[in-house]
Design an enzyme around this catalytic site. Structure first.
Site, PDB file in Angstrom:
ATOM      1  N   ASP A 135      -8.047   4.382  -1.861  1.00 39.04           N
ATOM      2  CA  ASP A 135      -7.501   3.242  -1.116  1.00 39.04           C
ATOM      3  C   ASP A 135      -6.862   2.262  -2.101  1.00 39.04           C
ATOM      4  O   ASP A 135      -7.543   1.778  -3.020  1.00 39.04           O
ATOM      5  CB  ASP A 135      -8.620   2.548  -0.335  1.00 39.04           C
ATOM      6  CG  ASP A 135      -8.095   1.527   0.665  1.00 39.04           C
ATOM      7  OD1 ASP A 135      -6.962   1.029   0.478  1.00 39.04           O
ATOM      8  OD2 ASP A 135      -8.814   1.214   1.627  1.00 39.04           O
TER       9      ASP A 135
ATOM     10  N   CYS B  70       0.820  -1.220   0.000  1.00 40.30           N
ATOM     11  CA  CYS B  70       0.000   0.000   0.000  1.00 40.30           C
ATOM     12  C   CYS B  70       0.853   1.271   0.000  1.00 40.30           C
ATOM     13  O   CYS B  70       0.517   2.251  -0.672  1.00 40.30           O
ATOM     14  CB  CYS B  70      -0.967  -0.005   1.176  1.00 40.30           C
ATOM     15  SG  CYS B  70      -0.171  -0.160   2.797  1.00 40.30           S
TER      16      CYS B  70
ATOM     17  N   HIS C 143      -1.844   0.317   7.605  1.00 40.14           N
ATOM     18  CA  HIS C 143      -2.351   0.643   6.263  1.00 40.14           C
ATOM     19  C   HIS C 143      -2.049   2.106   5.955  1.00 40.14           C
ATOM     20  O   HIS C 143      -1.793   2.927   6.846  1.00 40.14           O
ATOM     21  CB  HIS C 143      -3.857   0.387   6.191  1.00 40.14           C
ATOM     22  CG  HIS C 143      -4.410   0.358   4.804  1.00 40.14           C
ATOM     23  ND1 HIS C 143      -3.749  -0.192   3.736  1.00 40.14           N
ATOM     24  CD2 HIS C 143      -5.596   0.832   4.305  1.00 40.14           C
ATOM     25  CE1 HIS C 143      -4.483  -0.071   2.646  1.00 40.14           C
ATOM     26  NE2 HIS C 143      -5.614   0.541   2.962  1.00 40.14           N
TER      27      HIS C 143
END
Length: 556
Positions: free
Chosen positions: A490, A334, A469
């Protein structure tokens, strides 16, 4: 056979004579002073210690309360001679009827001393009737006999010597009340008690040693289990952060494609085609664009102008592509994907495009290589040591500090803002929302006196990091009731879902997923990386030198 001069009873040996005198003639008085009511041993000790130099012409007077007789005899203790006399010397009472020759005091005391200093001194034994501990069993024996004498004198020898119905004399053990037929049997019986007491003490010591040994074993076992648990937790952390040596992007991509083939989701021909494309992308260092979605900011701008009736104001970032995670970085990529989103915006802006040292979106392995190059320049030595100076070939997570180091290395002026604790009710972060609103809205105010309801600002997106995250803030929306919500890209959202923003029929559903209100963001800590401008070479070098002591801006 020895004969008692007090009562005339015949006994077998000198030891029996002594026992007879102890049990039958208990109380005596000193012939040289007023001492009376003492035992034979006490009187003997008294005479030998207090009257060693007394002339023996007067002769001792021995009173025995155990019989009806009172005998007065004279003795010459200095020569050992007497006429039918009794001499009290050491531990032996001798009648000249069975005395052969003349004995001195030292000779007569000899047997007593030999008995008291027997070799049995290695084991300590405790008296069963008091707290005295003796190292010699003979000394303990005589000590117990003194207890017996005291009981006899105090209670008329009722507890020690009893007679049964037939008139037979019985000796009662003072410890367990067992009756014995003679004094020798009683003595042996009491010695068994003493040995049992000593063995009990030894048993207690052995039990204590065993308890300590068990405690040490338990402590050692606990330490081993704790070390094992810490090692397992460390391995879990290594796996979680991609530092367990299982390979990086390429290895994970190949494993996932092989798994898809084995499950029938991918044919062999497609497998070889995708593998070839992956190897070409890795060789060039440029992202293959398989997970990129473009044109999304324009679609959002049109949606808020057309359908956002409950919005009072909306601020959007400049044009930015969305990059989703792929099979090669799912679960750990991520941070890299959010950097790609930020870079996609900077490469569209003239101010940054002409200044950056990269012209295309780099692949994830190339991003790892660029971060390692920033470390070699001197950026973030503490972060570099955390990763052991290596990211390539791993699945290591990156965070706000690695993105900041990479931007600085590329000549981009950025700042880290650390919202290290909640500032609102219910563990919310209203200060973070206000800060983001200021970031986007101030640029809009500079460009228009009366900004419209929906503004697409020239600001790049904000890198947002929290535990586990990271996402990208591409805008902020203020409702008519004053509530603020962030608009997020996201990386975990697949490219197939992101393209729904391009359709008027599905854009509203996806926008609902992008909105995040304060009550939906309750992590303990959030960090932002915001781009502000470009760095001159001098400013870049100063940032590198200061990165050793770099601290994020903390709010509050």
């Amino acid at each position: 056979m020895p004969i008692c001069d007090i009562c005339g009873e015949e006994v077998v040996s000198e030891a029996d004579m002594r026992t007879h005198l102890l049990l039958s003639h208990l109380e005596m008085s000193c012939p040289f002073c007023s001492l009376s009511g003492v035992s034979y041993d006490e009187l003997s000790f008294h005479i030998n210690s207090a009257h060693t130099e007394t002339d023996g012409h007067t002769g001792p007077t021995v009173e025995c309360s155990g019989t009806d007789k009172r005998l007065e005899r004279t003795a010459d203790c200095s020569t050992g001679k007497s006429e039918n006399s009794v001499c009290v010397l050491g531990d032996t009472r001798l009648n000249d009827r069975y005395t052969q020759g003349t004995r001195t005091t030292e000779e007569l005391a000899g047997p007593k001393q030999k008995r008291l200093y027997s070799p049995a001194k290695e084991k300590h034994s405790a008296c069963p009737m008091c707290n005295l501990v003796c190292s010699d069993s003979f000394v303990l024996q005589e000590h117990v006999e003194l207890h017996l004498q005291e009981e006899g004198m105090g209670e008329g020898a009722v507890n020690t010597i009893n007679h049964d119905l037939y008139g037979v004399r019985c000796y009662v053990c003072p410890i367990c009340s067992l009756g014995c037929s003679d004094s020798s049997s009683l003595q042996e019986h009491v010695e068994l008690h003493l040995e049992s007491s000593a063995n009990g003490a030894e048993g207690f010591c052995s039990d204590l040693t065993l308890a300590r040994q068990l405690q040490q074993e338990e402590e050692q076992k606990r330490k081993e289990e704790e070390a094992k648990r810490e090692a397992e937790e460390f391995k879990k952390l290594q796996r979680q952060f991609g530092l367990d040596g299982r390979g990086g992007y390429r290895q994970q991509m190949e494993r996932n494609m092989e798994r898809a083939v084995s499950r029938g989701h991918m044919g062999p021909a497609e497998f070889h085609r995708k593998r070839a494309e992956m190897m070409e992308s890795l060789a060039s260092g440029v992202d293959d664009g398989e997970t990129k979605s473009s044109g999304l900011m324009e679609a959002l701008y049109d949606y808020f102008r057309r359908d956002a009736r409950d919005a009072a104001q909306v601020w959007l970032c400049a044009e930015t592509d969305h990059h989703s995670s792929s099979d090669g970085d799912k679960g750990w990529g991520c941070g890299y994907r959010n950097f790609q989103m930020l870079l996609s915006c900077l490469l569209r802006m003239e101010t940054y495009k002409n200044h950056l040292s990269v012209s295309d979106i780099p692949s994830i392995p190339r991003v790892q290589s660029l971060i390692e190059e920033a470390w070699k320049e001197g950026m973030d030595p503490q972060g570099s040591s955390h990763f052991n100076n290596r990211l390539q070939g791993t699945r290591a997570w990156i965070g706000a500090t690695e993105v900041y180091a990479l931007l600085t290395s590329l000549g981009v002026n950025a700042r880290i803002v650390d919202f290290h604790r909640p500032t609102g009710q219910g563990n919310t972060h209203p200060r973070l929302f206000e800060w983001v609103k200021q970031y986007f809205s101030l640029s809009a105010v500079r460009n228009a006196r009366l900004p419209p309801k929906v503004v697409q600002t020239p600001q790049p997106p904000i890198y947002l990091q929290h535990q586990g995250h990271s996402r990208s803030i591409i805008g902020v929306e203020q409702k008519k009731n004053g509530r603020l919500c962030l608009l997020l890209f996201d990386p975990g959202c697949p490219a197939g879902d992101m393209v729904k923003l391009l359709s008027q029929d599905t854009v509203g559903t996806l926008v609902q997923r992008m909105r995040k209100f304060p009550t939906q963001m309750k992590h303990e800590q959030y960090q932002l990386v915001a781009v502000e401008s470009v760095l001159t070479p001098e400013q870049k070098q100063s940032r590198i030198l200061n990165s050793r002591t770099f601290c994020a801006e903390r709010i509050p």
